[in-house]
Design an enzyme around this catalytic site. Structure first.
Site, PDB file in Angstrom:
ATOM      1  N   LYS A 261       0.637  -1.235  -0.062  1.00 48.39           N
ATOM      2  CA  LYS A 261       0.260   0.169  -0.065  1.00 48.39           C
ATOM      3  C   LYS A 261       0.860   1.385   0.213  1.00 48.39           C
ATOM      4  CE  LYS A 261      -3.241   2.289   2.548  1.00 48.39           C
ATOM      5  NZ  LYS A 261      -4.591   2.587   3.915  1.00 48.39           N
ATOM      6  N   LYS A 273     -10.235  13.017   8.134  1.00 49.32           N
ATOM      7  CA  LYS A 273     -10.276  12.081   9.130  1.00 49.32           C
ATOM      8  C   LYS A 273     -10.282  13.041  10.434  1.00 49.32           C
ATOM      9  CE  LYS A 273      -6.889   8.098   7.888  1.00 49.32           C
ATOM     10  NZ  LYS A 273      -7.546   7.005   9.173  1.00 49.32           N
ATOM     11  N   ARG A 347      -7.790  -0.895   0.199  1.00 50.24           N
ATOM     12  CA  ARG A 347      -8.735  -1.901  -0.048  1.00 50.24           C
ATOM     13  C   ARG A 347      -8.526  -1.347  -1.215  1.00 50.24           C
ATOM     14  NH1 ARG A 347     -12.819  -2.434   4.605  1.00 50.24           N
ATOM     15  NH2 ARG A 347     -11.317  -1.257   5.348  1.00 50.24           N
TER      16      ARG A 347
END
Ligand code: BES
Ligand code: MN
Ligand code: ZN
Length: 493
Positions: A261, A273, A347
């Site tokens: 990643k 966030k 992901r």
């Protein structure tokens, strides 16, 4: 820092400091140093001032009978439990202590029972890893900064393989530090393009093939998931591909794919966030950096299995062009994904990289990713979480991890968890419910690995050390570089 192997008698060694291993007093424990007068050491034990406990230290100046300026006793704990992993820590802790005191030339003495090839490699690794400090951007007192000029390992006698062990240890640790350098870079200095440039430079230096796919190529191929994450940033994405091919490799034999990643900064995107601790999200490319570090080592260690590395490098930002919660993207595999939370971006980029790795012919896949906060809840800062679709590959990863002295714990990956991965409007959502977040993230990736044997390493809790250890500074740990290297070098197709 120069490294070397010595076989001179200890009392003849000239150095700023000589390090000697001392164990807890018990039946059978080796005496610290038969070859030099050890009354001072005995006295420390008798006074209870030094017990030989793991990583305990005592520093003596002008030790009698030695040419070395200082003698550092360092505890190895219980001698029967002492192994290469312990030695790596001892060596790192000793180096850091002596470096802080200004020692420039250091020798670590290994006793007869502790001077195998494994021990020599671990001692060198510990020293090189301990020598690392993420202080590149501190300009104050640059001229006074302390550095160690040489570190030698002294063994009782020369033996075949020890020089090679030293070389391997150095390659492994320097590659791990290469990874740590990348991870510690802030996001303004390490954009996806800069990361790709660093990878390309390393590949040229080490003789690896390198290809970087740009946005146009990704559009042609149909990497909708990766491109969706990249949409919010002014910084263009890059898919870095490095190839190592052993001489005379056989067609149809195993081909390892390492995927990392490479989110150079994770704001969360539109699902932004909280600002507290958001600075930490510069290390969201630690999996990618680990894969690049492993490739650097493999180029030199030359395993017999072909290895391809893939690092999707992307910045996850909110903007007028960013993807929105509810957006539906078509992945390279053809499956559609409803992006319910733009902060579950890792992901998404990995899904397309995994599909692409299979297209490039990889038969076995291992990915490393700072994927979920949930793995930190589950395992804390200690263990890497391993999720697997294949027992045999998992076995290889776990034993590589053990041999490398990195901690990895097998986590469940059961179809029952798939229940929560249901989207009303697309094939898959990119998040599950509140619970078992590290598992549902892995379950999502498994949909893309499909039949290809695959192991996913969630390193969110382990890639960054929150507190300094005696043998390592606070900051990037370089985990799981050593596991990935071992995995490839142990593999005989
Ligand atoms: N990069 C984070 C995961 C992370 C958390 C890494 C803490 C290092 C330390 C990842 O992209 C993320 O944001 N995950 C979310 C997923 C959630 C939205 C389903 C998380 O874990 O909260
Ligand atoms: Mn995120
Ligand atoms: Zn992330």
């Amino acid at each position: 820092m120069e490294t070397s192997l010595l076989t001179a008698p200890l009392d003849q060694i000239e150095a700023d400091a000589l390090i000697v291993l001392c164990f807890e007093k018990e039946e059978g424990a080796p005496e610290p140093l038969a070859s030099i007068r050890a009354e001072v050491i005995q006295e420390l034990y008798q006074l209870g001032e030094f017990k030989g406990k793991s990583l305990e230290t005592a520093l003596l100046h002008h030790p009698s009978g030695l040419k070395a300026g200082r003698l550092l006793l360092v505890g190895g704990g219980k001698w029967a439990k002492f192994d290469a992993s312990e030695l790596r820590k001892v060596s790192g802790a000793a180096l850091r202590l002596l470096k802080a005191k200004g020692a420039r030339t250091i020798v670590l003495a290994l006793g007869a029972g502790f001077s195998t090839a494994q021990h020599v490699s671990a001692a060198i690794e510990g020293a090189i890893l301990g020598d690392y400090d993420p202080d590149r951007y501190k300009t104050e007192h640059l001229d006074e900064r302390k550095s160690v000029a040489s570190f030698a390992v002294a063994v009782p006698q020369a033996a075949p393989g020890l020089e090679e062990a030293l070389r391997r240890g150095r390659i492994v640790a320097e590659s791990q530090n290469f990874t740590r350098d990348l991870v510690s870079e802030p996001a303004n200095r390490l954009t996806p393009s800069v990361l790709a440039g660093r990878a390309r430079q390393m590949a040229t230096d080490e003789g690896l093939e390198c290809e970087v796919l740009d946005r146009g190529r990704m559009q042609q191929l149909g990497m909708g998931a990766l491109l969706g994450v990249a949409a919010g940033s002014e910084e263009p994405p890059a898919l870095i591909v490095l190839r190592y091919r052993p001489a005379g490799s056989v067609p149809d034999s195993p081909h390892l794919g390492l995927i990392g990643k490479g989110i150079t900064f994770d704001t969360g995107g539109i699902s932004i966030k909280p600002s507290e601790n958001m600075d930490k999200m510069k290390y969201d490319m630690a999996g990618g950096a680990a894969v690049l570090g492993a490739m650097r080592a493999l180029a030199q260690l030359k395993p017999s299995i072909p290895v391809t590395a893939l690092v999707p490098a992307v910045e996850n930002m909110p903007s007028g062009r960013a993807q929105r919660p509810g957006d539906i993207v078509t992945t390279l595999s053809g499956k559609t994904v409803e992006v319910l939370n733009t902060d579950a971006e890792g992901r998404l980029i990995l899904a397309d990289a995994i599909t692409f790795a299979k297209r490039l012919g990889c038969t076995h896949l291992v990915d490393a990713a700072t994927l979920t906060g949930a793995i930190v809840v589950a395992l804390g800062y200690v263990y890497v979480g391993a999720f697997a679709s294949d027992e045999a590959l998992l076995g290889r990863v776990l034993s590589a991890s053990k041999e490398a002295g990195e901690k990895t714990w097998h986590m469940p990956l059961d179809d029952d968890y798939k229940e929560v991965l249901k989207s009303e409007f697309a094939d898959l959502p990119n998040i599950g419910n509140r619970w078992g977040g590290a598992v549902t993230a892995a379950m999502f990736l498994k949909e893309f690995a499909d039949e290809t044997p695959w192991v996913h390493l969630d390193i969110a809790g382990t890639a960054w050390l929150e507190e300094a250890k005696p043998f390592l500074p606070k900051g990037p740990s370089g985990i799981p570089v050593r596991t990935l290297i071992r995995l490839a070098t142990n593999w005989i197709p």
